[in-house]
Write a protein that holds these residues in place. Structure first.
Motif, PDB file in Angstrom:
ATOM      1  N   THR A  68      32.319  35.588  41.537  1.00 13.96           N
ATOM      2  CA  THR A  68      31.927  34.215  41.861  1.00 13.96           C
ATOM      3  C   THR A  68      30.412  34.053  41.944  1.00 13.96           C
ATOM      4  O   THR A  68      29.923  32.944  42.169  1.00 13.96           O
ATOM      5  N   LEU A 202      39.213  30.719  37.923  1.00 14.95           N
ATOM      6  CA  LEU A 202      38.715  32.089  37.987  1.00 14.95           C
ATOM      7  C   LEU A 202      39.667  32.955  38.806  1.00 14.95           C
ATOM      8  O   LEU A 202      40.069  34.042  38.372  1.00 14.95           O
ATOM      9  N   LEU A 313      37.755  34.751  30.815  1.00 11.21           N
ATOM     10  CA  LEU A 313      37.020  34.316  32.002  1.00 11.21           C
ATOM     11  C   LEU A 313      35.516  34.437  31.792  1.00 11.21           C
ATOM     12  O   LEU A 313      35.039  35.339  31.096  1.00 11.21           O
ATOM     13  N   LEU A 315      32.464  35.661  33.317  1.00 13.27           N
ATOM     14  CA  LEU A 315      32.124  36.610  34.376  1.00 13.27           C
ATOM     15  C   LEU A 315      30.730  37.183  34.162  1.00 13.27           C
ATOM     16  O   LEU A 315      30.279  37.315  33.015  1.00 13.27           O
TER      17      LEU A 315
END
Length: 335
Positions: A68, A202, A313, A315
């Motif tokens: 995050t 996520l 995703l 990331l």
């Protein structure tokens, strides 16, 4: 690559272990002693020990927080929580399976007794929830943990029920593995992101990644339970066969329609304890059906599905690399 090589693993000793030790200090002396023994922090007499597990779940939880953009420290409550929940399950699992050795030393129930081991497991799952609920904004994370612990318990219940059946299907066995192992690993991969307020897309993607990773982990674990090196696994050779466990390679073999699978089923139905020769024969029969190779291939396929979830995703590069390295470690591990 090992778990100890990851950046997040460095945070286990500096942040997660102290947090868990502080939580253990809340317990009464008896449960504290057994819980800390299980976690590898001290010996049965309370003297210091250094025999901890792989740290896979807390490492994944810290990576989840970093996904995050948060600092790893923000994920410490999640990491402590999943490690405590995991050891709760191991304490109870060892009692139910009658296992006498884990991580190259006697299991807690053989040292302290069945009752103390069960109570210590109860104490650890209580601490797992405490670790989360005391963090700000922890409601969604606490709910995630509760749901996955419930799935874990359902998986353990199914595993126990299989011991009384000789008609277990492969689909049932895979569902049991997904619940018993996949749920908490999936939780580990998502819990840090949930706790840090990451986007739901996520957290959901990381959860799916972890679910596939968890099934791959159990597939490899089942292979090691039959063909693993006792010096590496910390368990006797062929321990799962000796206990007549309906692990995935066994169920694949007995449901294969192969004559070798039928012989294995007959051997499992024998009322006599399995000798060393019986265990070796069972291992050969499983391999002869092709169940070992199919289970190995299935584990690789689950890792590829996990990779696909990760690829979708957005990331940080370092986080992605560590997640992928752990996925590779899981299918290549020998303990």
């Amino acid at each position: 690559m090992t778990i100890a090589d990851s950046r997040s693993a460095d945070q286990i000793q500096t942040h997660v272990e102290p947090a868990i030790r502080a939580l253990l200090d809340r317990l009464d002396p008896g449960n504290r002693l057994v819980g800390g023994y299980q976690l590898g922090y001290w010996n049965a007499d309370g003297s210091p020990a250094d025999r901890q597990g792989k740290g896979l779940r807390p490492t994944l939880a810290l990576l989840s927080a970093r996904a995050t953009g948060a600092q790893p420290e923000a994920g410490v409550p999640a990491a402590a929580s999943v490690e405590l929940a995991h050891n709760f399950s191991l304490l109870h699992d060892d009692v139910m399976d009658g296992d006498t050795e884990r991580r190259h030393r006697p299991t807690a129930w053989t040292v302290f007794g069945v009752g103390p081991a069960i109570l210590a497991g109860d104490a650890l799952i209580g601490l797992a929830h405490e670790a989360l609920v005391e963090a700000p904004g922890s409601g969604p994370a606490a709910r995630r943990l509760a749901l996955d612990v419930r799935a874990l318990i359902a998986g353990q219940a199914a595993d126990l029920s299989f011991e009384r059946r000789d008609d277990v299907t492969l689909d049932e066995c895979l569902q049991m593995a997904s619940d018993k192992t996949g749920a908490l690993l999936a939780c580990s991969c998502a819990l840090g992101a949930i706790l840090c307020g990451g986007p739901s897309a996520l957290a959901d993607g990381l959860y799916r990644f972890g679910w596939h990773l968890g099934l791959a982990f159990q597939l490899v674990d089942d292979l090691l339970g039959i063909w693993g090196d006792p010096q590496r696994t910390g368990k006797p050779v062929g321990s799962d066969l000796r206990a007549r466990k309906r692990s995935i390679p066994v169920v694949r073999a007995v449901t294969s329609g192969d004559p070798n699978g039928r012989q294995l089923a007959e051997l499992y139905r024998s009322p006599e304890p399995l000798t060393d020769d019986d265990v070796a024969r069972a291992s050969d029969l499983i391999e002869a059906t092709g169940a070992r190779a199919r289970t190995e291939r299935h584990a690789r396929q689950e890792v590829e599905l996990a990779r696909a979830e990760l690829d979708a995703l957005d990331l940080p590069a370092g986080v992605r690399t560590e997640f992928l390295d752990i996925a590779t470690f899981i299918t290549g591990r020998d303990h």
